[in-house]
Write an enzyme that holds these catalytic residues in place. Structure first.
Site, short mmCIF file in Angstrom:
data_model
loop_
_atom_site.label_atom_id
_atom_site.label_comp_id
_atom_site.label_asym_id
_atom_site.label_seq_id
_atom_site.Cartn_x
_atom_site.Cartn_y
_atom_site.Cartn_z
N GLY A 46 39.91 25.81 31.86
CA GLY A 46 39.68 27.13 32.42
C GLY A 46 39.74 27.10 33.94
O GLY A 46 39.38 28.08 34.59
N THR A 73 41.40 27.40 37.46
CA THR A 73 42.55 28.10 38.02
C THR A 73 42.95 27.46 39.35
O THR A 73 42.24 26.62 39.90
CB THR A 73 42.24 29.59 38.23
N ALA A 87 43.52 28.79 29.63
CA ALA A 87 43.24 30.22 29.73
C ALA A 87 42.70 30.51 31.11
O ALA A 87 41.85 29.77 31.64
CB ALA A 87 42.22 30.66 28.67
N ASN A 143 40.91 32.90 31.62
CA ASN A 143 39.56 33.41 31.34
C ASN A 143 39.29 33.23 29.86
O ASN A 143 40.07 33.68 29.02
CB ASN A 143 39.48 34.89 31.73
N PHE A 144 38.19 32.56 29.51
CA PHE A 144 37.87 32.29 28.11
C PHE A 144 36.98 33.36 27.48
O PHE A 144 36.72 33.30 26.28
CB PHE A 144 37.20 30.92 27.97
N HIS A 154 34.32 38.40 42.51
CA HIS A 154 33.70 37.18 42.02
C HIS A 154 32.65 36.69 43.02
O HIS A 154 32.57 37.16 44.14
CB HIS A 154 34.75 36.09 41.80
N HIS A 155 31.88 35.71 42.56
CA HIS A 155 30.86 35.08 43.41
C HIS A 155 31.50 34.36 44.58
O HIS A 155 32.69 34.01 44.56
CB HIS A 155 30.03 34.11 42.58
N LYS A 204 33.60 30.93 44.37
CA LYS A 204 34.92 30.82 43.76
C LYS A 204 35.95 30.45 44.82
O LYS A 204 36.05 31.11 45.85
CB LYS A 204 35.31 32.13 43.06
#
Length: 233
Positions: A71, A73, A96, A98-99, A131-132, A135
């Site tokens: 997962g 990226t 993926a 995003n899971f 996002h946080h 990231k």
């Protein structure tokens, strides 16, 4: 099922907790890439590391005949190399962006909506992802997946973080403290707007999806996506 966690940050810790709740055992935890790690005790590996470590982690798993899902990226410039290696070694790999089970349903909604809007030139599409602040990559892999799906169904040919040309999709990437992940797609015209949105409330959805994918892939061979796991699309 015995699981190797490649990457033991906040997501790795959440995955470990849910794995234990589902009666699995974490037999290995790493915090950096290492092509000498021993995966013989693991039935499957889950990579939630960092972009600079993911490629080595995944390659090591395939070479040691350990099914691996990722997962992480920000490493996808090497994706085709991994696919070729996996096929050559008769390995098992699933990536993926995003899971989250909900996000993967959102992906299908996005695909259908983009098909419906493909010839509606009076609407301009844009994306926003939040996002946080920890990231590392921007835009998110999820946002890129959303944008590429729209590109595949419409006359748009690129996405950008800057001011878009007529053929480009603008992605507005925001980083805000303690936001697990929010993604929205908006089609805006002079008359009205159409918006679809997914908001994650915590990391549990991502972690659960990763475990479900690991359970599904553990006895299979090949290269897969979450659509295969969920039997959608």
């Amino acid at each position: 099922m015995n699981i190797a966690l490649l990457g033991y940050g906040k997501m790795g810790k959440t995955i470990e907790k849910i794995a234990q709740e589902r009666n699995h055992t974490v037999v290995l935890k790493t915090t950096s890439s290492d092509d000498t790690i021993d995966l013989t005790k693991a039935d499957v590996a889950i990579d939630f590391s960092i972009p600079s470590a993911a490629y080595v982690n995944i390659k090591t798993c395939i070479e040691q005949n350990t099914p691996v899902i990722s997962g992480t990226t920000g490493w996808l410039h090497n994706y085709e190399d991994i696919v070729k290696l996996c096929n050559a070694k008769n390995g098992t790999f699933l990536y993926a962006s995003n899971f989250s089970l909900g996000v993967n349903i959102f992906f299908e909604l996005n695909k259908k909506l983009s098909q419906l809007m493909a010839k509606r030139s009076d609407y301009k599409v844009s994306l926003e992802e939040i996002h946080h602040t920890q990231k590392l990559d921007a835009p998110s892999g999820t946002a890129i997946t959303i944008a590429n799906t729209i590109i595949g169904q419409t006359d748009y040919n690129n996405w950008t973080l800057k001011k878009p040309a007529l053929s480009e999709i603008k992605i507005n990437a925001k980083r805000i403290e303690n936001v697990p992940g929010t993604h929205s797609v908006t089609y805006d015209s002079k008359i009205d707007s159409i918006e679809i949105k997914h908001t994650a409330h915590n990391r549990k959805g991502f972690a659960l999806g990763a475990i479900v994918a690991a359970e599904w892939i553990a006895t299979k061979k090949g290269v897969f996506t979450m659509n295969d796991v969920l039997n959608i699309g």
